[in-house]
Design a protein around this motif. Sequence first.
Motif, PDB file in Angstrom:
ATOM      1  N   ILE A   1       0.842  -1.210   0.000  1.00  8.74           N
ATOM      2  CA  ILE A   1       0.000   0.000   0.000  1.00  8.74           C
ATOM      3  C   ILE A   1       0.874   1.256   0.000  1.00  8.74           C
ATOM      4  CG2 ILE A   1      -1.607   1.353   1.419  1.00  8.74           C
ATOM      5  CD1 ILE A   1      -2.864  -1.407   2.218  1.00  8.74           C
ATOM      6  N   TYR A   2       1.950   1.227   0.776  1.00 10.60           N
ATOM      7  CA  TYR A   2       2.883   2.354   0.815  1.00 10.60           C
ATOM      8  C   TYR A   2       3.557   2.540  -0.549  1.00 10.60           C
ATOM      9  CZ  TYR A   2       6.935   5.157   2.130  1.00 10.60           C
ATOM     10  OH  TYR A   2       7.886   6.136   2.200  1.00 10.60           O
ATOM     11  N   LEU A   3       3.891   1.449  -1.204  1.00  7.67           N
ATOM     12  CA  LEU A   3       4.592   1.479  -2.483  1.00  7.67           C
ATOM     13  C   LEU A   3       3.664   1.834  -3.649  1.00  7.67           C
ATOM     14  CD1 LEU A   3       7.543   0.800  -3.228  1.00  7.67           C
ATOM     15  CD2 LEU A   3       6.775  -1.519  -3.733  1.00  7.67           C
ATOM     16  N   PHE A   4       2.377   1.584  -3.500  1.00  8.20           N
ATOM     17  CA  PHE A   4       1.399   1.712  -4.577  1.00  8.20           C
ATOM     18  C   PHE A   4       1.469   3.040  -5.336  1.00  8.20           C
ATOM     19  CE2 PHE A   4      -2.790   2.453  -6.398  1.00  8.20           C
ATOM     20  CZ  PHE A   4      -2.991   1.268  -7.097  1.00  8.20           C
ATOM     21  N   PRO A   5       1.476   4.199  -4.667  1.00  6.70           N
ATOM     22  CA  PRO A   5       1.523   5.460  -5.429  1.00  6.70           C
ATOM     23  C   PRO A   5       2.792   5.591  -6.270  1.00  6.70           C
ATOM     24  CG  PRO A   5       1.126   5.891  -3.092  1.00  6.70           C
ATOM     25  CD  PRO A   5       1.376   4.432  -3.233  1.00  6.70           C
ATOM     26  N   PHE A   6       3.888   5.036  -5.798  1.00  4.77           N
ATOM     27  CA  PHE A   6       5.143   5.102  -6.538  1.00  4.77           C
ATOM     28  C   PHE A   6       5.107   4.155  -7.738  1.00  4.77           C
ATOM     29  CE2 PHE A   6       6.023   6.455  -2.240  1.00  4.77           C
ATOM     30  CZ  PHE A   6       6.701   7.646  -2.454  1.00  4.77           C
ATOM     31  N   LEU A   7       4.424   3.026  -7.582  1.00  2.14           N
ATOM     32  CA  LEU A   7       4.256   2.098  -8.697  1.00  2.14           C
ATOM     33  C   LEU A   7       3.413   2.740  -9.800  1.00  2.14           C
ATOM     34  CD1 LEU A   7       3.514  -1.211  -6.759  1.00  2.14           C
ATOM     35  CD2 LEU A   7       5.592  -0.662  -8.034  1.00  2.14           C
ATOM     36  N   GLN A   8       2.427   3.527  -9.404  1.00  2.92           N
ATOM     37  CA  GLN A   8       1.553   4.187 -10.365  1.00  2.92           C
ATOM     38  C   GLN A   8       2.307   5.195 -11.236  1.00  2.92           C
ATOM     39  OE1 GLN A   8      -2.057   3.599 -10.742  1.00  2.92           O
ATOM     40  NE2 GLN A   8      -1.104   1.798  -9.849  1.00  2.92           N
ATOM     41  N   LYS A   9       3.409   5.729 -10.725  1.00  2.00           N
ATOM     42  CA  LYS A   9       4.212   6.709 -11.463  1.00  2.00           C
ATOM     43  C   LYS A   9       5.239   6.049 -12.384  1.00  2.00           C
ATOM     44  CE  LYS A   9       4.001   9.928  -7.582  1.00  2.00           C
ATOM     45  NZ  LYS A   9       4.795  10.537  -6.509  1.00  2.00           N
ATOM     46  N   ALA A  10       5.462   4.767 -12.196  1.00  3.75           N
ATOM     47  CA  ALA A  10       6.495   4.061 -12.953  1.00  3.75           C
ATOM     48  C   ALA A  10       6.043   3.808 -14.390  1.00  3.75           C
ATOM     49  CB  ALA A  10       6.819   2.733 -12.276  1.00  3.75           C
ATOM     50  N   PRO A  11       7.001   3.754 -15.322  1.00  9.12           N
ATOM     51  CA  PRO A  11       6.634   3.358 -16.688  1.00  9.12           C
ATOM     52  C   PRO A  11       6.040   1.934 -16.647  1.00  9.12           C
ATOM     53  CG  PRO A  11       8.934   4.096 -16.588  1.00  9.12           C
ATOM     54  CD  PRO A  11       8.425   4.033 -15.186  1.00  9.12           C
ATOM     55  N   ASN A  12       5.081   1.678 -17.498  1.00  9.34           N
ATOM     56  CA  ASN A  12       4.390   0.382 -17.545  1.00  9.34           C
ATOM     57  C   ASN A  12       3.679   0.066 -16.233  1.00  9.34           C
ATOM     58  OD1 ASN A  12       5.340  -0.114 -20.176  1.00  9.34           O
ATOM     59  ND2 ASN A  12       7.208  -1.022 -19.376  1.00  9.34           N
ATOM     60  N   SER A  13       3.151   1.081 -15.572  1.00  4.56           N
ATOM     61  CA  SER A  13       2.508   0.874 -14.274  1.00  4.56           C
ATOM     62  C   SER A  13       1.308  -0.059 -14.360  1.00  4.56           C
ATOM     63  CB  SER A  13       2.093   2.206 -13.654  1.00  4.56           C
ATOM     64  OG  SER A  13       1.092   2.812 -14.436  1.00  4.56           O
ATOM     65  N   ASP A  14       0.644  -0.100 -15.517  1.00  6.76           N
ATOM     66  CA  ASP A  14      -0.511  -0.988 -15.663  1.00  6.76           C
ATOM     67  C   ASP A  14      -0.114  -2.457 -15.554  1.00  6.76           C
ATOM     68  OD1 ASP A  14       0.864  -0.548 -18.066  1.00  6.76           O
ATOM     69  OD2 ASP A  14      -0.872  -1.104 -19.297  1.00  6.76           O
ATOM     70  N   LEU A  15       1.099  -2.778 -15.918  1.00  2.59           N
ATOM     71  CA  LEU A  15       1.613  -4.144 -15.796  1.00  2.59           C
ATOM     72  C   LEU A  15       2.388  -4.328 -14.492  1.00  2.59           C
ATOM     73  CD1 LEU A  15       1.774  -6.763 -17.451  1.00  2.59           C
ATOM     74  CD2 LEU A  15       3.898  -5.889 -18.434  1.00  2.59           C
ATOM     75  N   LEU A  16       3.120  -3.308 -14.117  1.00  6.21           N
ATOM     76  CA  LEU A  16       3.998  -3.372 -12.949  1.00  6.21           C
ATOM     77  C   LEU A  16       3.234  -3.421 -11.632  1.00  6.21           C
ATOM     78  CD1 LEU A  16       7.034  -3.436 -12.571  1.00  6.21           C
ATOM     79  CD2 LEU A  16       6.990  -0.974 -12.316  1.00  6.21           C
ATOM     80  N   THR A  17       2.185  -2.644 -11.497  1.00  4.92           N
ATOM     81  CA  THR A  17       1.450  -2.557 -10.234  1.00  4.92           C
ATOM     82  C   THR A  17       0.881  -3.913  -9.804  1.00  4.92           C
ATOM     83  OG1 THR A  17       0.981  -0.230 -10.641  1.00  4.92           O
ATOM     84  CG2 THR A  17      -0.385  -1.338  -9.010  1.00  4.92           C
ATOM     85  N   PRO A  18       0.138  -4.620 -10.666  1.00 10.44           N
ATOM     86  CA  PRO A  18      -0.343  -5.942 -10.228  1.00 10.44           C
ATOM     87  C   PRO A  18       0.788  -6.964 -10.111  1.00 10.44           C
ATOM     88  CG  PRO A  18      -1.070  -5.506 -12.481  1.00 10.44           C
ATOM     89  CD  PRO A  18      -0.419  -4.258 -11.972  1.00 10.44           C
ATOM     90  N   GLY A  19       1.813  -6.826 -10.962  1.00  6.17           N
ATOM     91  CA  GLY A  19       2.949  -7.752 -10.895  1.00  6.17           C
ATOM     92  C   GLY A  19       3.672  -7.681  -9.560  1.00  6.17           C
ATOM     93  N   VAL A  20       3.907  -6.464  -9.089  1.00  4.66           N
ATOM     94  CA  VAL A  20       4.562  -6.282  -7.788  1.00  4.66           C
ATOM     95  C   VAL A  20       3.645  -6.793  -6.672  1.00  4.66           C
ATOM     96  CG1 VAL A  20       5.424  -4.557  -6.140  1.00  4.66           C
ATOM     97  CG2 VAL A  20       6.070  -4.420  -8.549  1.00  4.66           C
ATOM     98  N   GLY A  21       2.339  -6.577  -6.813  1.00  5.60           N
ATOM     99  CA  GLY A  21       1.391  -7.101  -5.818  1.00  5.60           C
ATOM    100  C   GLY A  21       1.448  -8.613  -5.715  1.00  5.60           C
ATOM    101  N   ILE A  22       1.455  -9.279  -6.869  1.00  3.32           N
ATOM    102  CA  ILE A  22       1.551 -10.749  -6.876  1.00  3.32           C
ATOM    103  C   ILE A  22       2.883 -11.195  -6.292  1.00  3.32           C
ATOM    104  CG2 ILE A  22       1.732 -12.762  -8.408  1.00  3.32           C
ATOM    105  CD1 ILE A  22      -0.362 -11.268 -10.211  1.00  3.32           C
ATOM    106  N   TYR A  23       3.936 -10.479  -6.646  1.00  6.44           N
ATOM    107  CA  TYR A  23       5.261 -10.813  -6.125  1.00  6.44           C
ATOM    108  C   TYR A  23       5.280 -10.722  -4.598  1.00  6.44           C
ATOM    109  CZ  TYR A  23      10.298 -10.855  -5.585  1.00  6.44           C
ATOM    110  OH  TYR A  23      11.567 -11.183  -5.213  1.00  6.44           O
ATOM    111  N   PHE A  24       4.693  -9.659  -4.052  1.00  7.32           N
ATOM    112  CA  PHE A  24       4.677  -9.519  -2.590  1.00  7.32           C
ATOM    113  C   PHE A  24       3.819 -10.586  -1.930  1.00  7.32           C
ATOM    114  CE2 PHE A  24       6.940  -5.583  -2.961  1.00  7.32           C
ATOM    115  CZ  PHE A  24       7.664  -5.551  -1.777  1.00  7.32           C
ATOM    116  N   ILE A  25       2.765 -11.010  -2.596  1.00  7.54           N
ATOM    117  CA  ILE A  25       1.972 -12.128  -2.069  1.00  7.54           C
ATOM    118  C   ILE A  25       2.829 -13.385  -2.017  1.00  7.54           C
ATOM    119  CG2 ILE A  25       0.048 -13.695  -2.596  1.00  7.54           C
ATOM    120  CD1 ILE A  25      -1.447 -11.174  -3.673  1.00  7.54           C
ATOM    121  N   LEU A  26       3.572 -13.653  -3.079  1.00 10.33           N
ATOM    122  CA  LEU A  26       4.408 -14.865  -3.131  1.00 10.33           C
ATOM    123  C   LEU A  26       5.513 -14.843  -2.073  1.00 10.33           C
ATOM    124  CD1 LEU A  26       4.765 -15.367  -6.996  1.00 10.33           C
ATOM    125  CD2 LEU A  26       3.378 -16.701  -5.380  1.00 10.33           C
TER     126      LEU A  26
END
Length: 149
Positions: free
Chosen positions: A45-70
């Motif tokens: 949740i803390y990282l989320f706004p920064f992920l939204q600013k990243a290039p390819n955020s539409d792919l990166l945001t859920p990818g990082v979420g899945i990664y943190f779940i794993l």
Amino acid sequence: MGAFAVAHLLYSVTFLSSRYATYSASSLNRFLYLILLIVGGAFYIYLFPFLQKAPNSDLLTPGVGIYFILITIMAALAIRTRHAATLLGSLSFMVSDASLALQVFKVLPPIEHGQIYVMVTYYLAQLLITVGDIKAVENKDDFSKWKRS
């Protein structure tokens, strides 16, 4: 990120393997699972706004979420092993990945020698997980010898 996600899956499978004794979930384990879930979720949740600013955020945001779940699942399964080295290794892996994420997604200003923090905690994680796994095999072998006597 994909290769590391696969590595976390493989570690999780290893922590579920027969080399680790099966224990019933204690209230302490459940408490530690809850702590991990809260920490992992809060970090995302803390990282989320920064992920939204990243290039390819539409792919990166859920990818990082899945990664943190794993990685959170891997750490929870490390708790289940009841091997301190395995648990500390998994937690060190989480610290390494969190440190890397803070740097890559520009949450923090550039950290002098930031890569050293990432790599030291990463290699420490690998070492501790390996030590825990070796201990698990040794304990399993000792148990097998005792049982046959």
